[in-house]
Design an enzyme around this catalytic site. Sequence first.
Site, short mmCIF file in Angstrom:
data_model
loop_
_atom_site.label_atom_id
_atom_site.label_comp_id
_atom_site.label_asym_id
_atom_site.label_seq_id
_atom_site.Cartn_x
_atom_site.Cartn_y
_atom_site.Cartn_z
N ALA A 1 0.79 -1.23 0.00
CA ALA A 1 0.00 0.00 0.00
C ALA A 1 0.83 1.29 0.00
CB ALA A 1 -0.98 -0.04 1.18
N ARG B 1 -5.18 0.41 -8.84
CA ARG B 1 -5.51 -0.63 -7.85
C ARG B 1 -6.50 -0.01 -6.85
NH1 ARG B 1 -1.06 -4.36 -5.48
NH2 ARG B 1 -2.90 -5.68 -5.31
N GLN C 1 3.65 -13.36 -1.77
CA GLN C 1 4.43 -12.23 -1.23
C GLN C 1 5.21 -12.65 0.02
OE1 GLN C 1 1.26 -12.00 -2.26
NE2 GLN C 1 0.75 -9.99 -3.04
N ASP D 1 -4.33 -2.43 4.13
CA ASP D 1 -4.45 -1.70 2.87
C ASP D 1 -5.49 -0.58 2.93
OD1 ASP D 1 -3.31 -4.50 2.02
OD2 ASP D 1 -2.78 -3.04 0.48
N ASN E 1 -7.00 -6.20 4.25
CA ASN E 1 -5.59 -6.55 4.05
C ASN E 1 -5.54 -7.76 3.11
OD1 ASN E 1 -2.77 -6.04 4.75
ND2 ASN E 1 -2.83 -8.05 5.70
N LYS E 2 -4.35 -8.19 2.81
CA LYS E 2 -4.14 -9.28 1.85
C LYS E 2 -5.06 -10.47 2.15
CE LYS E 2 -2.17 -9.33 -1.09
NZ LYS E 2 -2.87 -9.01 -2.37
O1 MRU Z 1 -1.39 -6.99 -3.37
P1 MRU Z 1 -0.26 -6.38 -2.59
O2 MRU Z 1 0.97 -7.21 -2.57
O3 MRU Z 1 -0.02 -4.94 -2.97
O4 MRU Z 1 -0.83 -6.36 -1.12
C1 MRU Z 1 -0.03 -5.89 -0.10
C2 MRU Z 1 -0.60 -6.16 1.22
O5 MRU Z 1 -1.71 -6.61 1.35
C3 MRU Z 1 0.18 -5.72 2.38
O6 MRU Z 1 -0.04 -6.59 3.44
C4 MRU Z 1 -0.30 -4.33 2.69
O7 MRU Z 1 0.02 -3.44 1.68
C5 MRU Z 1 0.01 -3.80 3.99
S1 MRU Z 1 1.70 -3.61 4.40
C6 MRU Z 1 2.33 -2.31 3.63
#
Ligand code: MRU
Length: 350
Positions: free
Chosen positions: A48, A89, A195, A236, A246-247
């Site tokens: 994010a 996004r 990730q 996020d 979040n993810k």
């Molecule tokens: O799809 P992404 O890899 O951009 O998602 C990232 C995440 O979900 C992270 O956990 C999130 O950005 C929080 S940490 C900076």
Amino acid sequence: MRTIFWNNEKQQLEMIDQRRLPGMLALYTCTTCEDVIVAINAMVIRGAPAIGVCAAFGLALAAQQSKSYEINGLLTDLEKSRLALYSTRPTAVNLAWALNRMKVEINNYQGTFEKMKSFILGKAQELADLDVILNKQMARFGADLIKDGDTIIHHCNTGALATVDWGTALGVIRFAHEQGKNIHVLVDETRPRLQGSRLTAWELDQYGISYEIICDNMAGYFLKTGKVNKVLFGADRVAANGDVANKIGTYMLALAAHENNIPVYSVFPTSTIDITLENGELITIEERSQDEVLEIYINGDKATPEGAQARNPAFDVTPNKYISAMVTEKGVIYPPYDLNLSKLFENQPH
Ligand code: MRU
């Protein structure tokens, strides 16, 4: 090295190409705003705060590309680029936050046309520098929650790679490690983009922090053993009531931790709070290509039937009741979140 930086000599934006890790540390170069849009969409850069800063530099590149010879024309070009960057996004609010901040700065600009492009670049650079400062503040506050000997389950990548430098949840772990605390991290691999196993494990290797990779569906098993002390992840977008997007997989992890009385901490800068959204149900969840789920090969053979369909929501929402505390650059926030998050915004513009 920062995850993303402006190369002054070459007048171009450079970032670590996260698609190549852990095998290769390679740089990806953007010379136009369109390059930046591709980089964010293709997840050359992700996380994010990192995509927020990247979008701000995208606007600086758009300014440099503009063929206009006067301020109004430049503003029109910038607005087109801002909207294109905005829609790359949808879930992480830091992208919108950074673009909105840039817009305010640009609209308030009082100088000459000649100096306007370098002014915009300077503002993007300020956002990048601010990100590092805020991450270090969060890391300090968060490290107080970590005890010597802790085993922590961590989800997704929240490290230097997800930000400009240092990181959110992983920044906390890194800071605690640098304080001399002995920490072991169980790294959720984080299907489908991995990730965790590709990026978080790589970062932990760099910092010399002890870790083991686990498949996402093993987290419940480990939480039940009584040997996990904490669950940490980033965010996020956080709604005004403290629901956390979040993810994907975060919700299941938080549920299992709650059931086993293990504290769950979400770490994020206050720019991740969307105070305009009453609750997490209102957060738009990005649905990515089904290829990310289906194109899996084992020993060269495809692991899914030809023609199979898949679903691929990239994020989920964890209800506030499953979050034990939130770590921000302003300190550690405890429930009731609706009250305590809104206090952060008293007397100041977001
Ligand atoms: O799809 P992404 O890899 O951009 O998602 C990232 C995440 O979900 C992270 O956990 C999130 O950005 C929080 S940490 C900076």
